[in-house]
Design a protein around this motif. Sequence first.
Motif: not given
Length: 116
Positions: A85-102
């Motif tokens: 959809k047009a409203e889904e235009t934007g910058v898409y970011y990848c995130n990685l999170f490791v709970p054990s080490t924050r």
Amino acid sequence: VQVVESGGGLVQAGGSLRLSCAASGSIFGLNIMGWYRQAPGKERELVARMTNGGVTHYEDSAKGRFTISRDNAKNTMYLQMNSLKAEETGVYYCNLFVPSTRLEVWGQGTLVTVSS
């Protein structure tokens, strides 16, 4: 540890795109990779996330149209986006999170433009 996104571009409304996020470096144990979107003038928001154990979470707006997946052997995550959809235009970011080490790592983002 770094993550690098790819796959953004220009697509017409109703079309599809597949984003990729490749992680490099030493990552041990449970980790969560996610896709976030930042639309123009808005705050960054979660789209979907997935653990390396296969547990997924989708925001309501993504359910039924987007599919998140991972190839743990390649430390790579994907987001298949259909019926955009047009409203889904934007910058898409990848995130990685490791709970054990924050440890938390963000990519530089990839631009998705959906034309109406």
